[in-house]
Design an enzyme around this catalytic site. Structure first.
Site: not given
Length: 407
Positions: A213-216, A279
């Site tokens: 995942a990412n921090r969006s 994202a």
């Protein structure tokens, strides 16, 4: 400064939360925009700020008692409600939202709100756990269905030490902007148009407990969806896993994986506008395992075989039926504009909105952003502003582009 609220009479209800101190600045912001402000303070609000301070900034008396003989003879709760052009509740606590949803009028604020026949704007503020609670979500949905408008809450550090999440009251300038938009809707330039917006991250599973995942946070995409709806568009928001409440007036589809997001976007077609803000994870594990991958002493670190995820922006921008206007976001950590120009050509979009998501940029997961609009005609750089302000301006840009004659 523009006087968007010139001559407007605003009734500000200050609720009983620590964010009440921001409401003093809100009074000043509203006055700067030309509004006349009257103030109602709940008993809880007076534990955080004084009526003397609020009255001094508003230039008049502060009302607080439902059964005050003096107040009722002077104005009365019905006149307070009827003589306003709009009512703002800031902070709107979980308790106040629950009382409003139930139609309670056992204090002056409740009686005023129940008697209101003018637009009402709530700026929620509470602990993230309270905001996420199912009861608060039900109350928000009930109030939105009743025609109550919302701004925020924002994500970030809370007043309680060590607490963070979604629940901070929006900044006073953002609340003033939302109020101005509420009172001056003007024409609906996107009425009859359909739009699809993606927001947030995707979660690509590795095993039942781990994922890529990412921090969006999804905040920018959610704000854009709401702004497009505010201009009259019929909006479908395809959201990855986020902790935000669904924006009012928008049809929200919740997904987790990139492949699910693409399928949901395709299902929303045909549309006039596509804004791909999400994202999306570039890669997924080629084959996620049904059982948790165990860490075993002495064994080698397990290897993961990655596969490329679908390119949602390029698929929509080059596919059929193609939306009349396609915008994508470029989250970059260096050479922001240069990479955005390359992405514009590579993806086939009409516009790329580029932003710096490095730690210094602060856009990823934050409430403010600095963006650069890159298209075939050049680059337009906007100053730092709230994500809600960016969304409003971008929605206006899209509306103008759709109305522009084709050559």
């Amino acid at each position: 400064m523009a006087k968007e609220l010139e001559g407007r009479r605003i009734l500000l209800v200050i609720g009983g939360g620590i964010a009440a101190y921001k409401s003093l600045d809100l009074i000043r912001r509203l006055a700067e925009r030309g509004a006349t402000v009257r103030v109602v303070m709940t008993a809880g609000a007076q534990a955080f700020v004084t009526p003397l301070a609020a009255g001094a900034l508003a230039g008049g008396r502060v009302y607080s008692e439902l059964f005050s003989r003096e107040d009722e003879q002077d104005v009365g709760h019905i006149r307070l409600a009827r003589e306003a052009d709009a009512i703002v509740v800031a902070p709107a606590t979980a308790d106040r939202m629950a009382r409003m949803a139930a139609g309670m009028a056992d204090d002056l604020a409740g009686a005023v709100l129940l008697a209101a026949r003018v637009p009402v704007l709530l700026a929620p503020a509470m602990n993230p756990a309270m905001w996420a609670h199912s009861a608060t979500r039900r109350n928000r949905e009930r109030l939105a269905a009743d025609g109550i408008a919302f701004v925020g809450p924002d994500a970030g550090e809370m007043a309680e030490r060590g607490e963070a999440g979604t629940g901070r009251m929006s900044e006073p300038a953002e609340i003033a902007d939302a109020l101005a938009a509420l009172l001056s809707p003007g024409e609906k330039p996107l009425a009859g148009r359909r739009a699809v917006v993606t927001a947030g991250p995707t979660h690509e599973p590795i095993d039942p407990v781990r994922y890529i995942a990412n921090r969006s946070s999804g905040r920018q995409g959610f704000a854009i969806a709401e702004a497009l709806a505010g201009l009259g568009a019929d909006v479908t928001l395809v959201a990855g896993p986020v902790s935000l409440a669904d924006p009012p007036g928008v049809s929200t589809v919740h997904v987790e994986r990139a492949e699910e997001m693409l399928a949901a976007v395709r299902a929303a077609l045909p549309v006039d506008i596509a804004v791909m803000v999400a994202a999306v994870a570039d890669w997924r594990v080629e084959s996620d395992t049904p059982q948790k991958i165990k860490k075993r002493e002495g064994e080698a670190v397990p290897s993961l075989t990655l596969a490329e995820n679908p390119d949602i922006l390029k698929t929509i921008a080059t596919g059929t039926p193609r939306p009349a206007f396609v915008a994508g976001f470029a989250a970059e950590t260096e050479h922001v504009i240069e990479h955005a120009r390359a992405k514009l050509a590579r993806k086939g979009a009409d516009l790329i909105v580029a932003n710096d998501v490095s730690a210094e940029g602060g856009a990823m997961g934050g409430v403010r952003n600095t963006v650069h609009l890159v298209d075939a005609n050049g680059t337009q750089s906007w100053p730092e502003m709230s994500k809600a302000e960016i969304a409003a301006r971008l929605a206006e840009v899209i509306a103008k582009r759709l109305d522009a004659p084709t050559t």
